[in-house]
Design an enzyme around this catalytic site. Structure first.
Site, mmCIF file in Angstrom:
data_model
loop_
_atom_site.group_PDB
_atom_site.id
_atom_site.type_symbol
_atom_site.label_atom_id
_atom_site.label_comp_id
_atom_site.label_asym_id
_atom_site.label_seq_id
_atom_site.Cartn_x
_atom_site.Cartn_y
_atom_site.Cartn_z
ATOM 1 N N LYS A 52 0.839 -1.201 0.000
ATOM 2 C CA LYS A 52 0.000 0.000 0.000
ATOM 3 C C LYS A 52 0.870 1.246 0.000
ATOM 4 C CE LYS A 52 -3.891 -2.299 2.178
ATOM 5 N NZ LYS A 52 -4.609 -2.674 3.398
ATOM 6 N N GLN A 96 -4.914 -1.421 9.618
ATOM 7 C CA GLN A 96 -4.830 -2.727 8.960
ATOM 8 C C GLN A 96 -5.459 -3.814 9.841
ATOM 9 O OE1 GLN A 96 -3.626 -3.383 5.778
ATOM 10 N NE2 GLN A 96 -4.420 -5.439 6.150
ATOM 11 N N ASP A 119 -11.188 3.014 4.029
ATOM 12 C CA ASP A 119 -11.648 1.631 3.873
ATOM 13 C C ASP A 119 -13.165 1.553 3.697
ATOM 14 O OD1 ASP A 119 -9.757 -0.344 3.676
ATOM 15 O OD2 ASP A 119 -9.394 -0.486 5.836
#
Ligand code: NAP
Length: 281
Positions: A52, A96, A119
């Site tokens: 990422k 995460q 997200d």
């Protein structure tokens, strides 16, 4: 059969996003920034986070990883999120997953400012998506949606079958297709006669986690099939769709690897830029 080349389409999307970042830098003299919080030392999470960061930097975003040990207290993470929420140089925040057991995932998700929720997991964004309003959309279903739209721009009236009802994949996928005026059926482990449900689909999206569950005789001729699954098997990584046999029936199909996977990170970058643009409003 048209192979939907997610790797190529993701590269094109990243190029488009790079141009957009360059324009933002010129116009606003600011750099959209993505901050990722990584807790513990799970190897897959470390690899995802590294990828990422690399992809974000490649398109010119500011990218930062904050690492905490496995035994970090929940309150320390919440305090850091509060700090990042206030930080104007941070456009998007991602924690995460999975998290260690002593940290409440939902509490963490809800602490992130919904406008920085890259997200798309915050209940505010989930609600907006299901109400058909502007929202951050989870990266994997967003990637699937973009692949479907490239293959078939007009989805109105199409029958879509989503296999799997997770908050991460199945549910947001269904909302995106509903917004496109598809008639959507969400199926799951308790669905009776899954094969016959799938056979009705002009579009079938498999997000299950069972290797090669979807067979050729589950698929209507000329359907579009999107395979979200990533399953480790003796013969390597395979999807939820029996690729070889389904490729003989489907009009278009994503491979695994090289289909949905590359789109997920590209959509994270897209979401970061969208969050930056929302911060200007
Ligand atoms: P998940 O949370 O485990 O959800 C799986 C869903 O599949 C559940 O809704 C479950 O039903 C349903 N299901 C299980 N067995 C079934 C069966 N026999 N028939 C029909 N439905 C069944 O999984 P997820 O997080 O959505 O991930 C799904 C897959 O996508 C995994 O392989 C994962 O590794 C992969 N993935 C890929 C990406 C990517 O970037 N490509 C990103 C995320 C995930 P119930 O709700 O009834 O239990």
């Amino acid at each position: 059969m048209n192979l939907i080349d997610g790797k190529k389409i993701a590269a094109e999307l990243r190029n488009e996003l790079k141009v957009e970042v360059d324009e933002i830098k010129k116009k606003f003299k600011k750099v959209p920034g993505l901050t990722v919080i990584l807790i513990g030392d799970l190897t897959p999470s470390q690899i995802y986070v590294r990828n990422k960061e690399k992809s974000a930097k490649e398109i010119g975003l500011k990218s930062e990883i904050i690492k905490y040990p496995e035994d970090i207290q929940e309150i320390s993470v919440l305090n850091k999120i509060d700090e990042l929420n206030k930080d104007e140089t941070v456009s998007g925040i991602l924690v995460q997953l999975p998290l260690p057991d002593h940290i409440d995932k939902q509490k963490i998700i809800e602490r992130i400012n919904p406008d920085k929720d890259v997200d798309g997991f915050h209940p505010y964004n989930v609600g907006n998506l299901s109400s058909g309003y502007e929202s951050s959309v989870p990266c994997t279903p967003l990637g699937c949606y973009l692949l479907i739209k490239r293959t078939e721009p007009n989805l109105s009236g199409k029958k879509a079958i989503v296999i799997g009802r997770s908050n991460l994949n199945g549910k947001p996928m269904a909302q995106l297709l509903l917004k496109e005026n598809c008639t959507v059926t969400i199926t799951h482990s308790k669905t009776k006669d899954l094969k016959n449900e799938c056979l009705k689909g002009d579009i079938v999206i498999a997000a299950v986690g069972i290797p090669e569950l979807v067979k050729a005789d589950w698929i209507k001729k000329d359907a579009i099939v999107i395979d979200v699954g990533i399953n480790k098997t003796d013969k390597g990584i395979v999807g939820d769709v029996a690729f070889e046999e389904v490729s003989k029936v489907a009009k278009a199909l994503t491979p695994v690897p090289g289909g949905v996977g590359p789109m997920t990170i590209a959509c994270l970058l897209k979401n970061t830029i969208e969050c930056f643009k929302r911060s200007l409003k």
